[in-house]
Design a protein around this motif. Structure first.
Motif, PDB file in Angstrom:
ATOM      1  N   VAL A  67     -22.157 -98.539  -6.292  1.00  9.21           N
ATOM      2  CA  VAL A  67     -23.541 -98.247  -6.639  1.00  9.21           C
ATOM      3  C   VAL A  67     -23.825 -96.832  -6.151  1.00  9.21           C
ATOM      4  CG1 VAL A  67     -24.483 -99.305  -4.533  1.00  9.21           C
ATOM      5  CG2 VAL A  67     -25.951 -98.987  -6.540  1.00  9.21           C
ATOM      6  N   LEU A  68     -24.473 -96.035  -6.996  1.00  7.96           N
ATOM      7  CA  LEU A  68     -24.822 -94.662  -6.630  1.00  7.96           C
ATOM      8  C   LEU A  68     -26.196 -94.648  -5.986  1.00  7.96           C
ATOM      9  CD1 LEU A  68     -23.549 -92.647  -9.723  1.00  7.96           C
ATOM     10  CD2 LEU A  68     -22.360 -93.174  -7.587  1.00  7.96           C
ATOM     11  N   ALA A  69     -26.220 -94.409  -4.686  1.00  5.98           N
ATOM     12  CA  ALA A  69     -27.475 -94.341  -3.933  1.00  5.98           C
ATOM     13  C   ALA A  69     -27.806 -92.873  -3.701  1.00  5.98           C
ATOM     14  CB  ALA A  69     -27.342 -95.104  -2.619  1.00  5.98           C
ATOM     15  N   ILE A  70     -28.020 -92.176  -4.811  1.00  2.00           N
ATOM     16  CA  ILE A  70     -28.284 -90.735  -4.804  1.00  2.00           C
ATOM     17  C   ILE A  70     -29.595 -90.518  -5.537  1.00  2.00           C
ATOM     18  CG2 ILE A  70     -27.465 -88.476  -5.567  1.00  2.00           C
ATOM     19  CD1 ILE A  70     -24.614 -89.721  -5.560  1.00  2.00           C
ATOM     20  N   ARG A  71     -30.595 -90.019  -4.855  1.00  2.00           N
ATOM     21  CA  ARG A  71     -31.943 -89.881  -5.433  1.00  2.00           C
ATOM     22  C   ARG A  71     -32.019 -88.763  -6.470  1.00  2.00           C
ATOM     23  NH1 ARG A  71     -35.674 -93.509  -6.057  1.00  2.00           N
ATOM     24  NH2 ARG A  71     -37.655 -92.553  -6.409  1.00  2.00           N
ATOM     25  N   ASN A  72     -31.366 -87.645  -6.224  1.00  2.00           N
ATOM     26  CA  ASN A  72     -31.429 -86.502  -7.133  1.00  2.00           C
ATOM     27  C   ASN A  72     -30.727 -86.844  -8.448  1.00  2.00           C
ATOM     28  OD1 ASN A  72     -29.976 -83.974  -8.279  1.00  2.00           O
ATOM     29  ND2 ASN A  72     -31.691 -83.170  -7.099  1.00  2.00           N
ATOM     30  N   ALA A  73     -31.477 -86.801  -9.558  1.00  2.59           N
ATOM     31  CA  ALA A  73     -30.948 -87.231 -10.861  1.00  2.59           C
ATOM     32  C   ALA A  73     -29.757 -86.392 -11.319  1.00  2.59           C
ATOM     33  CB  ALA A  73     -32.052 -87.192 -11.910  1.00  2.59           C
ATOM     34  N   GLY A  74     -29.831 -85.085 -11.130  1.00  2.00           N
ATOM     35  CA  GLY A  74     -28.727 -84.216 -11.544  1.00  2.00           C
ATOM     36  C   GLY A  74     -27.460 -84.488 -10.752  1.00  2.00           C
ATOM     37  N   LEU A  75     -27.593 -84.636  -9.449  1.00  2.00           N
ATOM     38  CA  LEU A  75     -26.440 -84.937  -8.601  1.00  2.00           C
ATOM     39  C   LEU A  75     -25.891 -86.324  -8.917  1.00  2.00           C
ATOM     40  CD1 LEU A  75     -24.505 -84.259  -6.329  1.00  2.00           C
ATOM     41  CD2 LEU A  75     -26.267 -85.010  -4.701  1.00  2.00           C
ATOM     42  N   ARG A  76     -26.790 -87.285  -9.165  1.00  2.00           N
ATOM     43  CA  ARG A  76     -26.336 -88.628  -9.534  1.00  2.00           C
ATOM     44  C   ARG A  76     -25.548 -88.584 -10.841  1.00  2.00           C
ATOM     45  NH1 ARG A  76     -30.851 -91.040  -9.279  1.00  2.00           N
ATOM     46  NH2 ARG A  76     -31.261 -91.591 -11.421  1.00  2.00           N
ATOM     47  N   LYS A  77     -25.998 -87.791 -11.803  1.00  2.00           N
ATOM     48  CA  LYS A  77     -25.276 -87.679 -13.073  1.00  2.00           C
ATOM     49  C   LYS A  77     -23.892 -87.059 -12.863  1.00  2.00           C
ATOM     50  CE  LYS A  77     -25.386 -85.771 -17.701  1.00  2.00           C
ATOM     51  NZ  LYS A  77     -26.096 -85.017 -18.713  1.00  2.00           N
ATOM     52  N   ARG A  78     -23.818 -85.965 -12.097  1.00  2.00           N
ATOM     53  CA  ARG A  78     -22.526 -85.317 -11.846  1.00  2.00           C
ATOM     54  C   ARG A  78     -21.568 -86.257 -11.112  1.00  2.00           C
ATOM     55  NH1 ARG A  78     -26.114 -81.283 -10.822  1.00  2.00           N
ATOM     56  NH2 ARG A  78     -25.916 -81.416  -8.553  1.00  2.00           N
ATOM     57  N   THR A  79     -22.083 -86.996 -10.145  1.00  2.00           N
ATOM     58  CA  THR A  79     -21.250 -87.935  -9.401  1.00  2.00           C
ATOM     59  C   THR A  79     -20.762 -89.049 -10.312  1.00  2.00           C
ATOM     60  OG1 THR A  79     -22.486 -87.436  -7.386  1.00  2.00           O
ATOM     61  CG2 THR A  79     -21.168 -89.449  -7.378  1.00  2.00           C
ATOM     62  N   PHE A  80     -21.650 -89.576 -11.154  1.00  2.00           N
ATOM     63  CA  PHE A  80     -21.262 -90.621 -12.093  1.00  2.00           C
ATOM     64  C   PHE A  80     -20.154 -90.118 -13.027  1.00  2.00           C
ATOM     65  CE2 PHE A  80     -21.697 -92.470 -16.352  1.00  2.00           C
ATOM     66  CZ  PHE A  80     -21.400 -93.798 -16.057  1.00  2.00           C
ATOM     67  N   GLU A  81     -20.287 -88.900 -13.522  1.00  2.00           N
ATOM     68  CA  GLU A  81     -19.270 -88.357 -14.425  1.00  2.00           C
ATOM     69  C   GLU A  81     -17.927 -88.225 -13.714  1.00  2.00           C
ATOM     70  OE1 GLU A  81     -21.369 -84.880 -15.748  1.00  2.00           O
ATOM     71  OE2 GLU A  81     -22.347 -85.988 -17.379  1.00  2.00           O
ATOM     72  N   ASP A  82     -17.957 -87.882 -12.417  1.00  2.00           N
ATOM     73  CA  ASP A  82     -16.721 -87.805 -11.633  1.00  2.00           C
ATOM     74  C   ASP A  82     -16.095 -89.184 -11.433  1.00  2.00           C
ATOM     75  OD1 ASP A  82     -17.013 -85.068 -11.374  1.00  2.00           O
ATOM     76  OD2 ASP A  82     -17.796 -85.167  -9.324  1.00  2.00           O
ATOM     77  N   LEU A  83     -16.915 -90.211 -11.380  1.00  2.00           N
ATOM     78  CA  LEU A  83     -16.458 -91.567 -11.070  1.00  2.00           C
ATOM     79  C   LEU A  83     -16.554 -92.507 -12.260  1.00  2.00           C
ATOM     80  CD1 LEU A  83     -18.414 -92.024  -7.717  1.00  2.00           C
ATOM     81  CD2 LEU A  83     -16.066 -91.237  -8.015  1.00  2.00           C
ATOM     82  N   SER A  84     -16.671 -92.000 -13.466  1.00  2.00           N
ATOM     83  CA  SER A  84     -17.078 -92.816 -14.616  1.00  2.00           C
ATOM     84  C   SER A  84     -16.171 -93.997 -14.941  1.00  2.00           C
ATOM     85  CB  SER A  84     -17.241 -91.936 -15.853  1.00  2.00           C
ATOM     86  OG  SER A  84     -15.991 -91.374 -16.203  1.00  2.00           O
ATOM     87  N   LEU A  85     -14.982 -94.055 -14.403  1.00  2.00           N
ATOM     88  CA  LEU A  85     -14.118 -95.186 -14.709  1.00  2.00           C
ATOM     89  C   LEU A  85     -14.307 -96.327 -13.721  1.00  2.00           C
ATOM     90  CD1 LEU A  85     -10.882 -93.255 -15.684  1.00  2.00           C
ATOM     91  CD2 LEU A  85     -12.639 -94.200 -17.181  1.00  2.00           C
ATOM     92  N   ARG A  86     -15.333 -96.273 -12.930  1.00  2.00           N
ATOM     93  CA  ARG A  86     -15.610 -97.307 -11.922  1.00  2.00           C
ATOM     94  C   ARG A  86     -16.555 -98.372 -12.484  1.00  2.00           C
ATOM     95  NH1 ARG A  86     -11.543 -95.131 -10.426  1.00  2.00           N
ATOM     96  NH2 ARG A  86     -11.648 -93.201  -9.268  1.00  2.00           N
TER      97      ARG A  86
END
Length: 180
Positions: free
Chosen positions: A57-76
């Motif tokens: 689960v991404l517990a990152i408030r900043n939407a842009g950072l959450r998007k970048r992190t999701f793209e890095d981890l997208s196969l999870r």
């Protein structure tokens, strides 16, 4: 099901609390900077070895950072988390990784994208689309027939009237009133 919490800030604390309320085991926290060695008693890993079978689960408030992190981890695997004290209509669509906190209300015919954070007490009325990576603050009221673009951040206690479109990555300050 057990889950890793990506992040080690206030959002991580809220997410851990929700996971505990849902009786979901927390495997630990993951963060890119080791400012803390634990969050609410859970170990924070700096160099996590990702497991394709694990849930995150991404517990990152900043939407842009959450998007970048999701793209890095997208196969999870990113499950939807809904507090037991929230109401989500059975006629609402909610995509992967979205987290819905206590007392939120999602009415029928609402579409929620992936990796959306919906804080406590938020109300979203019918025929509304919330795109990916949106943050909806505590006690926000969103009317009917609203389109909230990708990455929008709506501050706490704000009101978005019916028939409004919010452009992607718009930031709405707390206590705002947005009308069409």
């Amino acid at each position: 099901m057990a889950i890793y919490v990506y992040g080690a800030t206030a959002q991580a604390k809220m997410t851990i609390d929700l996971l505990e309320r849902l009786d979901i085991a927390v495997e630990g926290c993951i963060d890119k900077s080791l400012l803390l060695d634990s969050v609410l008693g859970y170990y924070v890993e700096l160099n996590h070895q990702y497991d394709s079978e694990a849930n995150y689960v991404l517990a990152i408030r900043n939407a842009g950072l959450r998007k970048r992190t999701f793209e890095d981890l997208s196969l999870r695997n990113f499950p939807v988390l809904v507090d037991p004290d929230a109401y989500v209509s059975k006629h609402t669509e909610v995509e992967a990784g979205t987290v819905i906190f206590a007392k939120a209300v999602l009415m029928p015919d609402v579409q929620i994208g992936q990796q959306v954070l919906i804080d406590s007490g938020a109300v979203i009325h019918s025929n509304t689309i919330i795109e990916d990576f949106v943050n909806i603050g505590a006690n926000v009221h969103i009317g009917s027939n609203v389109l909230v673009g990708e990455g929008v951040e709506i501050g706490a206690n704000s009101v978005v009237d019916n028939e409004v479109t919010l452009a992607p990555f718009t930031i709405i300050p707390p206590n705002s009133h947005i009308s069409g």
